[in-house]
Design a protein around this motif. Sequence first.
Motif, PDB file in Angstrom:
ATOM      1  N   ILE A 180      19.469  -5.085  22.698  1.00  0.00           N
ATOM      2  CA  ILE A 180      21.037  -4.886  22.407  1.00  0.00           C
ATOM      3  C   ILE A 180      21.150  -3.322  22.170  1.00  0.00           C
ATOM      4  CG2 ILE A 180      22.767  -5.138  20.556  1.00  0.00           C
ATOM      5  CD1 ILE A 180      21.176  -7.677  19.665  1.00  0.00           C
ATOM      6  N   ASN A 181      22.181  -3.020  23.200  1.00  0.00           N
ATOM      7  CA  ASN A 181      22.596  -1.365  23.352  1.00  0.00           C
ATOM      8  C   ASN A 181      24.108  -1.462  23.247  1.00  0.00           C
ATOM      9  OD1 ASN A 181      23.150   1.346  23.627  1.00  0.00           O
ATOM     10  ND2 ASN A 181      22.514   1.224  25.767  1.00  0.00           N
ATOM     11  N   GLY A 182      24.689  -0.986  22.033  1.00  0.00           N
ATOM     12  CA  GLY A 182      26.045  -1.155  21.854  1.00  0.00           C
ATOM     13  C   GLY A 182      26.724   0.103  22.127  1.00  0.00           C
ATOM     14  N   ASN A 183      26.052   1.224  22.703  1.00  0.00           N
ATOM     15  CA  ASN A 183      26.537   2.424  23.179  1.00  0.00           C
ATOM     16  C   ASN A 183      26.598   2.449  24.764  1.00  0.00           C
ATOM     17  OD1 ASN A 183      27.429   4.995  23.570  1.00  0.00           O
ATOM     18  ND2 ASN A 183      25.503   6.166  22.786  1.00  0.00           N
ATOM     19  N   PRO A 184      27.859   2.422  25.329  1.00  0.00           N
ATOM     20  CA  PRO A 184      27.941   2.330  26.896  1.00  0.00           C
ATOM     21  C   PRO A 184      27.737   3.626  27.319  1.00  0.00           C
ATOM     22  CG  PRO A 184      30.194   2.177  25.639  1.00  0.00           C
ATOM     23  CD  PRO A 184      29.306   2.215  24.681  1.00  0.00           C
ATOM     24  N   PHE A 185      27.737   4.821  26.842  1.00  0.00           N
ATOM     25  CA  PHE A 185      27.408   6.193  27.189  1.00  0.00           C
ATOM     26  C   PHE A 185      26.180   6.767  27.234  1.00  0.00           C
ATOM     27  CE2 PHE A 185      31.649   5.518  25.469  1.00  0.00           C
ATOM     28  CZ  PHE A 185      32.711   5.960  26.519  1.00  0.00           C
ATOM     29  N   GLU A 186      25.416   5.910  26.755  1.00  0.00           N
ATOM     30  CA  GLU A 186      23.913   6.433  26.812  1.00  0.00           C
ATOM     31  C   GLU A 186      22.701   5.111  26.816  1.00  0.00           C
ATOM     32  OE1 GLU A 186      20.823   9.173  24.082  1.00  0.00           O
ATOM     33  OE2 GLU A 186      22.773   8.783  23.518  1.00  0.00           O
ATOM     34  N   GLY A 187      21.847   5.113  27.592  1.00  0.00           N
ATOM     35  CA  GLY A 187      20.819   4.191  27.475  1.00  0.00           C
ATOM     36  C   GLY A 187      21.274   2.985  28.659  1.00  0.00           C
ATOM     37  N   ALA A 188      20.233   2.461  28.997  1.00  0.00           N
ATOM     38  CA  ALA A 188      20.366   1.063  29.811  1.00  0.00           C
ATOM     39  C   ALA A 188      20.855   0.001  29.140  1.00  0.00           C
ATOM     40  CB  ALA A 188      18.993   0.616  30.659  1.00  0.00           C
ATOM     41  N   GLN A 189      22.046  -0.743  29.689  1.00  0.00           N
ATOM     42  CA  GLN A 189      22.550  -2.126  29.182  1.00  0.00           C
ATOM     43  C   GLN A 189      22.046  -3.274  30.178  1.00  0.00           C
ATOM     44  OE1 GLN A 189      26.675  -1.022  28.655  1.00  0.00           O
ATOM     45  NE2 GLN A 189      26.457  -1.273  26.246  1.00  0.00           N
ATOM     46  N   SER A 190      22.689  -4.348  29.773  1.00  0.00           N
ATOM     47  CA  SER A 190      22.708  -5.547  30.634  1.00  0.00           C
ATOM     48  C   SER A 190      24.023  -5.932  30.893  1.00  0.00           C
ATOM     49  CB  SER A 190      21.761  -6.630  29.918  1.00  0.00           C
ATOM     50  OG  SER A 190      21.843  -7.791  31.004  1.00  0.00           O
ATOM     51  N   SER A 191      24.149  -7.044  31.698  1.00  0.00           N
ATOM     52  CA  SER A 191      25.658  -7.653  31.689  1.00  0.00           C
ATOM     53  C   SER A 191      25.330  -9.011  32.164  1.00  0.00           C
ATOM     54  CB  SER A 191      26.231  -7.114  33.162  1.00  0.00           C
ATOM     55  OG  SER A 191      25.800  -7.355  34.211  1.00  0.00           O
ATOM     56  N   LEU A 192      26.483  -9.839  32.191  1.00  0.00           N
ATOM     57  CA  LEU A 192      26.155 -11.260  32.138  1.00  0.00           C
ATOM     58  C   LEU A 192      25.776 -11.396  33.794  1.00  0.00           C
ATOM     59  CD1 LEU A 192      29.373 -12.873  30.307  1.00  0.00           C
ATOM     60  CD2 LEU A 192      26.769 -13.305  29.844  1.00  0.00           C
ATOM     61  N   PRO A 193      26.165 -11.044  34.821  1.00  0.00           N
ATOM     62  CA  PRO A 193      25.820 -11.446  36.129  1.00  0.00           C
ATOM     63  C   PRO A 193      24.538 -10.879  36.476  1.00  0.00           C
ATOM     64  CG  PRO A 193      28.039 -10.217  36.342  1.00  0.00           C
ATOM     65  CD  PRO A 193      27.583 -10.137  34.946  1.00  0.00           C
TER      66      PRO A 193
END
Length: 359
Positions: free
Chosen positions: A297-310
Amino acid sequence: MSHAIQDRPTRADRSPSPSGLTRGGLPRWAPAGIAVLSAVLGSGIGLAFDLQSKIQWGLIAALLFVGITYGASAVIENRRQATDRVATSAVWLCFLLAVVPLLSLIWTTVSRGLKVLDGNFLSHSMNGVTSFEAGGGVYHALLGTIEQIALATLIAAPIGLLTAVYLVEYGKGKLAKAVTFFVDVMTGIPSIVAGLFILTTWNLMLGFGPSGFAGAMALSILMMPVVVRSTEEMLKLVPNELREAALALGVPKWRVILKVVLPTAIGGIATGLMLAVARIAGETAPIMLLVFGSQLINGNPFEGAQSSLPLYIWEQYKVGSDASYDRAWAAALVLIAFVMILNLVARGIARWKAPKTGR
């Protein structure tokens, strides 16, 4: 003179023949009866020729329905009415051909997605859960999708709205033509190209790492032309009389646009904005390039890898286990519900902000 009066045709003699436009009509139950008869005949033909696909049965029944409708209407009514009935039947058949796959898709997604969709699935990530075993959730992907779409909307919506206002209200000459041309070009840009552009400029040239914001910038590129085109068409539908009446009262043009034009077209603008959101909600290629994906879980969209539903759906479906398939279908259902909720919210805002009309 009496002979002349007697030779004139009476009103009964001048009435149209039964073969004219006043012939009898088909009963109201005729379309339903013809539909049942066509279904029976289509099924019989499918069984007789050993056709395995039920779609073929349906297409045969549809053709029989159109043919029987035309023949019965031509015999009982007239050719003009028969042609009208055939055109109406063709419209309904096209509607069914468009709706049946949609209903099938929704039914399959709901039936398979509800297997694991619960509160635990929505509130947990895949941290510590291997892809082959049951468990885990979609919270990290849902959070990333919300943040990335919100950032993309914040970037694309103002730019697209102002561009459309310029093209409709101010745009003239070569600059307006150039803007229109490039908007048309951007409409057909593949998503992978937008991702490569941001990867080259933001990540490689400027040295930033993977983040949700990078993915949002790529999504905004895909979103802008849709916002521009839909907003432009809605602004063109606003009657010029409203603009002229406000300008005649001495109101500045910018205030006319802000207080008259935009509120009048707000319903269509909101709908176009939701179409743009739906356009980017299922994009995977830019997210793979720029966001990379993460099981945490990464709540910071400006740093670090994230995921998404697609991206989550693709990752789970790629694993190939029964548990991963269930998670993929549940995530697809969450994505559909997410887009649907956004549409309902947009319609509510549009109805709330729409100008009130009196009787």
